[in-house]
Design a protein around this motif. Structure first.
Motif, PDB file in Angstrom:
ATOM      1  N   PRO A 172       0.700  -1.193  -0.012  1.00 25.81           N
ATOM      2  CA  PRO A 172      -0.053   0.121  -0.044  1.00 25.81           C
ATOM      3  C   PRO A 172       1.024   1.153   0.223  1.00 25.81           C
ATOM      4  CG  PRO A 172      -0.960  -1.596   1.540  1.00 25.81           C
ATOM      5  CD  PRO A 172       0.381  -2.023   1.016  1.00 25.81           C
ATOM      6  N   LEU A 173       2.007   1.250   0.729  1.00 23.03           N
ATOM      7  CA  LEU A 173       2.865   2.391   0.678  1.00 23.03           C
ATOM      8  C   LEU A 173       3.456   2.681  -0.480  1.00 23.03           C
ATOM      9  CD1 LEU A 173       4.173   4.800   2.363  1.00 23.03           C
ATOM     10  CD2 LEU A 173       6.011   3.195   2.757  1.00 23.03           C
ATOM     11  N   VAL A 174       3.696   1.735  -1.549  1.00 26.35           N
ATOM     12  CA  VAL A 174       4.171   1.826  -2.920  1.00 26.35           C
ATOM     13  C   VAL A 174       3.549   2.420  -3.707  1.00 26.35           C
ATOM     14  CG1 VAL A 174       5.320   0.764  -4.750  1.00 26.35           C
ATOM     15  CG2 VAL A 174       6.094   0.191  -2.455  1.00 26.35           C
ATOM     16  N   LEU A 175       2.148   2.062  -3.448  1.00 21.86           N
ATOM     17  CA  LEU A 175       0.972   2.129  -4.247  1.00 21.86           C
ATOM     18  C   LEU A 175       0.359   3.906  -3.911  1.00 21.86           C
ATOM     19  CD1 LEU A 175      -1.455  -0.781  -4.309  1.00 21.86           C
ATOM     20  CD2 LEU A 175       0.167   0.013  -6.125  1.00 21.86           C
ATOM     21  N   GLY A 176       0.540   4.092  -2.477  1.00 23.55           N
ATOM     22  CA  GLY A 176       0.427   5.551  -2.342  1.00 23.55           C
ATOM     23  C   GLY A 176       1.343   6.438  -2.688  1.00 23.55           C
ATOM     24  N   ASN A 177       2.642   6.025  -2.780  1.00 23.68           N
ATOM     25  CA  ASN A 177       3.506   7.034  -3.175  1.00 23.68           C
ATOM     26  C   ASN A 177       3.406   7.226  -4.825  1.00 23.68           C
ATOM     27  OD1 ASN A 177       5.149   7.104  -1.055  1.00 23.68           O
ATOM     28  ND2 ASN A 177       6.515   5.403  -1.631  1.00 23.68           N
ATOM     29  N   ILE A 178       3.129   6.255  -5.657  1.00 27.03           N
ATOM     30  CA  ILE A 178       2.496   6.401  -6.967  1.00 27.03           C
ATOM     31  C   ILE A 178       1.560   7.492  -7.041  1.00 27.03           C
ATOM     32  CG2 ILE A 178       1.775   5.197  -9.241  1.00 27.03           C
ATOM     33  CD1 ILE A 178       3.179   2.562  -8.255  1.00 27.03           C
ATOM     34  N   LEU A 179       0.613   7.187  -6.070  1.00 31.71           N
ATOM     35  CA  LEU A 179      -0.540   8.213  -6.337  1.00 31.71           C
ATOM     36  C   LEU A 179      -0.034   9.689  -6.116  1.00 31.71           C
ATOM     37  CD1 LEU A 179      -3.609   8.643  -6.513  1.00 31.71           C
ATOM     38  CD2 LEU A 179      -3.801   8.134  -4.224  1.00 31.71           C
ATOM     39  N   VAL A 180       0.770   9.797  -4.968  1.00 29.70           N
ATOM     40  CA  VAL A 180       1.251  11.075  -4.645  1.00 29.70           C
ATOM     41  C   VAL A 180       1.828  11.743  -5.888  1.00 29.70           C
ATOM     42  CG1 VAL A 180       2.628  12.680  -3.125  1.00 29.70           C
ATOM     43  CG2 VAL A 180       1.113  10.697  -2.257  1.00 29.70           C
ATOM     44  N   VAL A 181       2.878  10.731  -6.502  1.00 28.14           N
ATOM     45  CA  VAL A 181       3.702  11.347  -7.515  1.00 28.14           C
ATOM     46  C   VAL A 181       2.761  11.827  -9.029  1.00 28.14           C
ATOM     47  CG1 VAL A 181       5.266  10.572  -9.484  1.00 28.14           C
ATOM     48  CG2 VAL A 181       5.693  10.082  -7.132  1.00 28.14           C
ATOM     49  N   VAL A 182       1.770  11.096  -9.182  1.00 26.88           N
ATOM     50  CA  VAL A 182       0.631  11.272 -10.150  1.00 26.88           C
ATOM     51  C   VAL A 182      -0.166  12.796  -9.899  1.00 26.88           C
ATOM     52  CG1 VAL A 182      -1.639  10.628 -11.276  1.00 26.88           C
ATOM     53  CG2 VAL A 182       0.504   9.030 -10.879  1.00 26.88           C
ATOM     54  N   ALA A 183      -0.377  12.855  -8.588  1.00 30.93           N
ATOM     55  CA  ALA A 183      -1.258  13.976  -7.997  1.00 30.93           C
ATOM     56  C   ALA A 183      -0.399  15.276  -7.775  1.00 30.93           C
ATOM     57  CB  ALA A 183      -2.057  13.495  -6.624  1.00 30.93           C
ATOM     58  N   ALA A 184       0.988  15.085  -7.630  1.00 31.18           N
ATOM     59  CA  ALA A 184       1.461  16.201  -7.453  1.00 31.18           C
ATOM     60  C   ALA A 184       1.584  17.354  -8.265  1.00 31.18           C
ATOM     61  CB  ALA A 184       3.192  16.037  -7.394  1.00 31.18           C
ATOM     62  N   PRO A 185       1.385  17.305  -9.435  1.00 28.08           N
ATOM     63  CA  PRO A 185       1.432  18.609 -10.407  1.00 28.08           C
ATOM     64  C   PRO A 185      -0.095  19.094 -10.117  1.00 28.08           C
ATOM     65  CG  PRO A 185       1.814  16.823 -11.760  1.00 28.08           C
ATOM     66  CD  PRO A 185       1.809  16.185 -10.321  1.00 28.08           C
ATOM     67  N   PHE A 186      -1.065  18.410  -9.765  1.00 33.75           N
ATOM     68  CA  PHE A 186      -2.514  19.088  -9.461  1.00 33.75           C
ATOM     69  C   PHE A 186      -2.455  19.691  -8.035  1.00 33.75           C
ATOM     70  CE2 PHE A 186      -3.079  15.401 -12.290  1.00 33.75           C
ATOM     71  CZ  PHE A 186      -3.567  15.871 -13.423  1.00 33.75           C
ATOM     72  N   LEU A 187      -1.763  19.187  -7.271  1.00 32.55           N
ATOM     73  CA  LEU A 187      -1.609  19.576  -5.932  1.00 32.55           C
ATOM     74  C   LEU A 187      -0.739  20.929  -5.899  1.00 32.55           C
ATOM     75  CD1 LEU A 187      -0.939  16.718  -3.784  1.00 32.55           C
ATOM     76  CD2 LEU A 187      -2.898  17.709  -3.886  1.00 32.55           C
ATOM     77  N   ALA A 188       0.197  21.225  -7.004  1.00 33.03           N
ATOM     78  CA  ALA A 188       1.049  22.319  -6.822  1.00 33.03           C
ATOM     79  C   ALA A 188       0.007  23.569  -7.486  1.00 33.03           C
ATOM     80  CB  ALA A 188       2.254  21.971  -7.603  1.00 33.03           C
ATOM     81  N   SER A 189      -0.569  23.201  -8.535  1.00 31.16           N
ATOM     82  CA  SER A 189      -1.379  24.005  -9.470  1.00 31.16           C
ATOM     83  C   SER A 189      -2.336  24.654  -8.402  1.00 31.16           C
ATOM     84  CB  SER A 189      -2.120  23.420 -10.523  1.00 31.16           C
ATOM     85  OG  SER A 189      -3.199  24.266 -11.029  1.00 31.16           O
ATOM     86  N   TRP A 190      -2.884  23.643  -7.528  1.00 33.36           N
ATOM     87  CA  TRP A 190      -4.127  24.041  -6.551  1.00 33.36           C
ATOM     88  C   TRP A 190      -3.766  24.979  -5.575  1.00 33.36           C
ATOM     89  CZ3 TRP A 190      -4.516  23.001  -1.267  1.00 33.36           C
ATOM     90  CH2 TRP A 190      -5.772  23.252  -0.632  1.00 33.36           C
ATOM     91  N   VAL A 191      -2.310  24.905  -4.971  1.00 35.06           N
ATOM     92  CA  VAL A 191      -1.883  25.545  -4.003  1.00 35.06           C
ATOM     93  C   VAL A 191      -1.375  26.944  -4.760  1.00 35.06           C
ATOM     94  CG1 VAL A 191       0.327  25.839  -2.803  1.00 35.06           C
ATOM     95  CG2 VAL A 191      -0.642  23.824  -2.689  1.00 35.06           C
ATOM     96  N   VAL A 192      -0.879  27.018  -5.787  1.00 34.14           N
ATOM     97  CA  VAL A 192      -0.616  28.322  -6.487  1.00 34.14           C
ATOM     98  C   VAL A 192      -1.996  29.014  -6.635  1.00 34.14           C
ATOM     99  CG1 VAL A 192       0.215  29.514  -8.356  1.00 34.14           C
ATOM    100  CG2 VAL A 192       1.343  27.684  -7.570  1.00 34.14           C
ATOM    101  N   THR A 193      -3.046  28.478  -7.062  1.00 31.73           N
ATOM    102  CA  THR A 193      -4.284  29.147  -7.004  1.00 31.73           C
ATOM    103  C   THR A 193      -4.777  29.633  -5.849  1.00 31.73           C
ATOM    104  OG1 THR A 193      -4.971  27.828  -9.321  1.00 31.73           O
ATOM    105  CG2 THR A 193      -6.781  28.856  -8.368  1.00 31.73           C
ATOM    106  N   ALA A 194      -4.779  28.832  -4.985  1.00 29.38           N
ATOM    107  CA  ALA A 194      -5.279  29.116  -3.397  1.00 29.38           C
ATOM    108  C   ALA A 194      -4.716  30.419  -2.952  1.00 29.38           C
ATOM    109  CB  ALA A 194      -5.087  27.911  -2.683  1.00 29.38           C
ATOM    110  N   THR A 195      -3.048  30.146  -3.063  1.00 20.69           N
ATOM    111  CA  THR A 195      -2.141  31.313  -2.729  1.00 20.69           C
ATOM    112  C   THR A 195      -2.677  32.726  -3.365  1.00 20.69           C
ATOM    113  OG1 THR A 195      -0.470  29.776  -2.392  1.00 20.69           O
ATOM    114  CG2 THR A 195       0.055  32.330  -2.068  1.00 20.69           C
ATOM    115  N   ASN A 196      -2.745  32.676  -4.615  1.00 18.98           N
ATOM    116  CA  ASN A 196      -2.946  34.021  -5.412  1.00 18.98           C
ATOM    117  C   ASN A 196      -4.296  34.378  -4.934  1.00 18.98           C
ATOM    118  OD1 ASN A 196      -0.745  33.648  -6.646  1.00 18.98           O
ATOM    119  ND2 ASN A 196      -1.661  32.782  -8.593  1.00 18.98           N
TER     120      ASN A 196
END
Length: 325
Positions: A172-196
């Motif tokens: 499950p930890l390996v699968l979770g790492n893969i999920l976080v890697v895939v979601a990282a660009p979307f999380l970064a975009s959301w943080v920039v939008t929320a900060t602005n």
């Protein structure tokens, strides 16, 4: 001495299989046992050929015995056993790829960034948990939110250090790492939008209620009183806008009486030919009992002009007439 018959890819695959067979040992123990393994295989292959390298599991057992470790009795069998061995096999394959393409220095550099990854993974876990309890913010704004974030980061760091991690959690930890890697660009975009959005100036705009007809500062006008240049009160004044449209105070085109307070009713002027005289001021009023069930002025209604705010006002053009109340 025989000519080297082993292909580099075959040797790399064999070494990866050997490391996978040692997966029940720690990473340090595996590195100790397999240090220089590829070089030994190449030397052996140059003497006997690739077909004589044998079973990688047996080779791994020989390494164990030479180092004083107990042999692995049987390879993992069944779905559960293979799932438990999956992370170790992935790591063994990854080591083979790194060695084949000479990526050691690059991997070592990224290895120093593992603590950053652990913190980021914990933050991503916080976003998931906080979103489920309705605290969806890039950073917490409540005590509960901070507790969730700190707990998620501590858990992620401990997992990264190999602590608090049961063997069944590894897949499950390996699968979770893969999920976080895939979601990282979307999380970064959301943080920039929320900060602005948080840093953008905002202004409160009060939405005034809409009223038909004519209003002033959001309040419905109930009548209009006009005075001439001498300050005298006028009656039956027809008012129009810049386009020649009648100024309808209450926004009604029909002959029905209009009430603004539930007690008195405004009625249009009946002397305007061809249309209802809602633009003739001041408007007359009638009482509640002078309105029919259809909302029309009764036949015996007695329209009357309401009391003006002033009987007269100061004249224009510096005339000295006295203003009377």
């Amino acid at each position: 001495m025989n000519t080297l018959t082993a292909e580099p890819e075959a040797i790399t695959r064999f070494a990866a299989a050997v490391r996978a067979a040692l997966s029940d040992l720690s990473a340090e123990e595996i590195d100790e046992l397999t240090d220089g393994l590829e070089a030994d295989l190449i030397e052996a292959a140059s003497e006997s050929g690739v077909q004589h390298m044998g079973d990688p599991r047996q080779y791994a057992n020989d390494l164990r015995q030479a180092a004083g470790y107990s042999a692995r009795a049987t390879p993992p069998q069944g779905v559960k056993a293979r799932l438990r061995a999956f992370p170790d096999e992935i790591r063994a394959e990854w080591r083979a790829i790194v060695e084949r393409f000479g990526l050691g220095r690059l991997v070592d550099f990224f290895a120093t960034l593992r603590p950053v990854w652990w913190v980021f993974r914990g933050w991503a876990l916080y976003l998931l948990v906080a979103g489920l309890v309705g605290l969806w913010n890039a950073l917490p704004t409540t005590v509960i939110g901070w507790l969730i974030l700190v707990g998620a980061v501590v858990l992620s760091v401990q997992f990264g250090r190999g602590r608090w991690l049961a063997r069944w959690m590894r897949v499950p930890l390996v699968l979770g790492n893969i999920l976080v890697v895939v979601a990282a660009p979307f999380l970064a975009s959301w943080v920039v939008t929320a900060t602005n959005s948080a840093n953008s100036p905002s202004a409160y705009v009060e939405e005034l209620p809409w009223h038909p007809g004519i209003t002033m500062d959001g309040q419905q006008l109930t009548n209009i009183f006009a005075y001439d240049e001498n300050g005298a009160l006028l009656e039956n004044v027809q008012l129009f806008d810049q386009d020649g449209n009648p100024l309808d105070l209450v926004g009604s085109a029909g002959p029905e009486a209009i009430t603004l307070d539930g007690m008195s009713y405004l009625v249009p002027n009946t002397d305007v030919p061809g249309r209802v005289g809602w633009n003739v001021y001041p408007l007359s009023v009638i009482g509640e009992g002078e309105v029919t069930n259809e909302g029309l002025p009764a036949s015996d209604a007695n329209p009357r002009v309401p009391k003006a705010p002033f009987t007269s006002v100061r004249p224009l053009a510096a005339r000295d007439a006295v203003v009377s109340e």
